[in-house]
Scaffold this active site. Structure first.
Site, PDB file in Angstrom:
ATOM      1  N   CYS A  76      39.388  34.764  55.598  1.00  0.00           N
ATOM      2  CA  CYS A  76      40.691  35.292  56.031  1.00  0.00           C
ATOM      3  C   CYS A  76      40.657  35.603  57.531  1.00  0.00           C
ATOM      4  O   CYS A  76      39.651  36.061  58.059  1.00  0.00           O
ATOM      5  CB  CYS A  76      41.015  36.577  55.269  1.00  0.00           C
ATOM      6  SG  CYS A  76      41.640  36.280  53.606  1.00  0.00           S
ATOM      7  N   MET A 113      46.630  37.514  50.565  1.00  0.00           N
ATOM      8  CA  MET A 113      45.319  38.086  50.239  1.00  0.00           C
ATOM      9  C   MET A 113      45.279  39.574  50.552  1.00  0.00           C
ATOM     10  O   MET A 113      44.617  40.348  49.858  1.00  0.00           O
ATOM     11  CB  MET A 113      44.196  37.357  50.999  1.00  0.00           C
ATOM     12  CG  MET A 113      44.008  35.896  50.609  1.00  0.00           C
ATOM     13  SD  MET A 113      44.014  35.559  48.816  1.00  0.00           S
ATOM     14  CE  MET A 113      42.651  36.589  48.260  1.00  0.00           C
ATOM     15  N   GLU A 114      46.011  39.983  51.589  1.00  0.00           N
ATOM     16  CA  GLU A 114      46.076  41.407  51.941  1.00  0.00           C
ATOM     17  C   GLU A 114      46.756  42.195  50.808  1.00  0.00           C
ATOM     18  O   GLU A 114      46.327  43.287  50.443  1.00  0.00           O
ATOM     19  CB  GLU A 114      46.822  41.593  53.263  1.00  0.00           C
ATOM     20  CG  GLU A 114      46.016  41.250  54.505  1.00  0.00           C
ATOM     21  CD  GLU A 114      45.725  39.755  54.688  1.00  0.00           C
ATOM     22  OE1 GLU A 114      46.420  38.935  54.038  1.00  0.00           O
ATOM     23  OE2 GLU A 114      44.818  39.409  55.458  1.00  0.00           O
ATOM     24  N   ASP A 128      37.937  54.440  39.093  1.00  0.00           N
ATOM     25  CA  ASP A 128      36.813  55.312  39.467  1.00  0.00           C
ATOM     26  C   ASP A 128      37.072  56.757  39.056  1.00  0.00           C
ATOM     27  O   ASP A 128      36.183  57.447  38.574  1.00  0.00           O
ATOM     28  CB  ASP A 128      36.600  55.214  40.988  1.00  0.00           C
ATOM     29  CG  ASP A 128      35.450  56.085  41.482  1.00  0.00           C
ATOM     30  OD1 ASP A 128      34.410  56.146  40.792  1.00  0.00           O
ATOM     31  OD2 ASP A 128      35.574  56.680  42.563  1.00  0.00           O
TER      32      ASP A 128
END
Lengths: 163, 163, 163, 163, 163, 163
Positions: A76, A113-114, A128
């Site tokens: 990228c 992609m960002e 998490d």
């Protein structure tokens, strides 16, 4: 150049030349879904503030990840993102959190992609924080919802997932 | 402390104290699935070398992402990972690439998030290289497969997804 | 070695050798104060949720900054922090936000710089979010409050700033 | 959008859209003061070279920190800084080091946070090198001195702190 | 495992398992040479302070690069370096700057790559500062000088390059 | 300003002002040579796939390093690189691997340091993978081959090294 992005005629990975592409305003939306059980839902809604900090943390992690995309995805290009937002919604009955990312840029390449990286990292951040309660959380349907601007034009996913 | 990891009694995000946890050998395996159509499959297998560089790039991106986990997921502790591997397999008929990550550590906290982050970024790297061929690729079933070591003990996903 | 940390006998910057220092549990607390006017106070408290997201963002920025200390302060050693917390309190009448950071480590060097970096970046994050309302915000009294563990022993600031 | 930067109407943190802001030349100056005692002053001036390496290290740390601002302050946009300088001056009698940062950019958003981050990290770097000599160093008066360019126009701090 | 480090029996890149290696004190020294012409030598020595800031900048860049090695070299393990020094010497007559890096660690893997990365980046930093004066600078003889500790034992380069 | 880039009239390191430089298309090519013995050559060519993964890993490391240049070389400006390629060739008889990097940008400063950093890190990555076989590998002839665009104009190395 092969059909694949970033692979040269010799079959080797390259960061392709975008020097001559025109600067246009580009936008992409992506999503990720987090499947959680009712115990996890209960932990999230017990004390509104909890959901507040969990969701605030995920929003920030997603925004920061969007800015790190060119460091994470090797081919990228570095980009000067002009907007990043992360929207989170919890469907308590379905046991599902939807992560929706929106990224904008005035530049020479797209921001798909960002948007995908932002959605992915926001989802992992929620994972998490919930993993002590539930060990079998699944993240799914990580995909592009919309894309505007650039030579290849518009793309809108056709499955009713548009928000 | 609430039931949620990383959330204090006041409902605020913290990086929890692991100073007194014992150092044990810990391991985690995670997976991600990438759903691709037959045109993308054909692009990947056309020229064995193409798949070589695409998969090599994804393996390296996944390994590097594992090392960046504490920078990406805000409340993760910095860890000195002692092993990271990424295994990729393409099921041509099914149009599916399976990403399998394995992470090891001798330390005070588990490495589930490192394995999940590695699998996620390896999958996004393949997505990036295939997105010119196919715009509706979906990444799904991003989840923990196994976890060993530490106070909370063993976890093995029960769906036959173990490799 | 001169009296100054990190400066060799030749007067040159070095990352000093800590190989032979013993591993002990170390802790440091630091603070920063943000002086704001009543208009900024009003913006923060208008909508409890606003303060929620502003403070959540600052907490996470501070925690992440603690982990980046050895990348920011050139002669700091990389450390495996075992705990980081950021506590924020707004004194509405005084127009002052107090940032309090706490960092722990079981390792060979102290964590004063990690606590100070965390407090500083958390304060700058609040500054960033309030700067549209007030352009003359001042951050002051960035200092160490306490330090425990290691050869040089205890330090407690003597000005009643201990929390 | 609330009055606060980066907070949406829903009270959530966002990286705001600057796609439509015009590109102008922007500049910001910020400062930080480091209060040190006479023993620390003596250590710094003993051997001119010492001050040389301490100050050189702080200048570089400040310059590098300016470039990391969007990674440190979560809602800052990535920016292509076109100039960063750090000027340091020691007032021996007063026991005070003044850090002055100057940042320039031709772009869509201001560089106040970059100047403040640079000043803050340069000051922390000096603190780090002097902390073996003096444990109660205080960093104060971290603030914006000047700002030029952009829609909100000029800002000059009115306290005679302009250099 | 093939003869090559980091390549599995399948010929794929992995971050190898060091979980069971013993923790020992390890040290490595590496060097790089920068060949410059007499005009560049003159620029460096004109004003002792110039050489001071150029060399100080290179020392700090080298130290910081050692800490970034596992981020730069994909299959390197993250390590908690306990010492990094960069020594620079200018041979005016020969038109040569020698960069010497020393790295120490108490840990499970060697620090050769950290020493080489530090020497390389320190040399590139000097190149950067001199490139306006001379465009054909060459960096050469980037190599390991010594290595101590760990299972593979001692290594000392036999060409009289040891410092 | 002295003759040296990045050094002010006071002899201090600065990130120089490029705000007023015009945006032009700039390109740089750099190289590094890796000297290896016949045993290492044999390890690389034994199993074509090995060389595949070793070279793929080095290409990606070089590309990613180019993007990190402003983080590694303290006074480099952040740049939006528009192309990066790494070409590797093994001369089996000579025991030499040539790394050739090419970097492009439409911007205000040159990309020489980006090309040199990419070549250097790609070479170090190959060194890392071969170091178990051979401990005395040497990297040499790290230098600029060509440079186009910008005020200072063309540069082509005159030694027949152009590829």
């Amino acid at each position: 150049m092969s059909q694949l992005s970033h692979i040269s005629a010799k079959g080797e990975a390259v960061m392709v030349d975008v020097s001559d592409k025109s600067e246009t305003t580009r936008m992409a939306k992506a999503q990720a879904l987090i499947k959680i059980n009712q115990q996890t839902v209960a932990s999230l809604v017990a004390g509104e503030h909890h959901k507040g900090d969990v969701f605030a943390c995920a929003r920030i992690a997603g925004i920061q990840a969007a800015k790190k995309t060119s460091d994470l995805i090797p081919l990228c290009h570095p980009l000067m993102l002009s907007k990043v937002t992360i929207d989170l919604s919890l469907d308590e009955a379905a046991g599902e959190i939807k992560v929706l990312s929106t990224v904008k840029l005035k530049g020479q390449t797209g921001v798909e992609m960002e948007a995908l990286t932002a959605a992915s990292v926001a989802a992992l951040t929620i994972y998490d924080m919930c993993k002590a309660v539930q060990k079998d959380i699944v993240i799914s349907e990580l995909k592009l919802l919309e894309k505007h601007g650039g030579k290849s034009g518009e793309f809108i996913a056709n499955e009713g997932d548009k928000c």
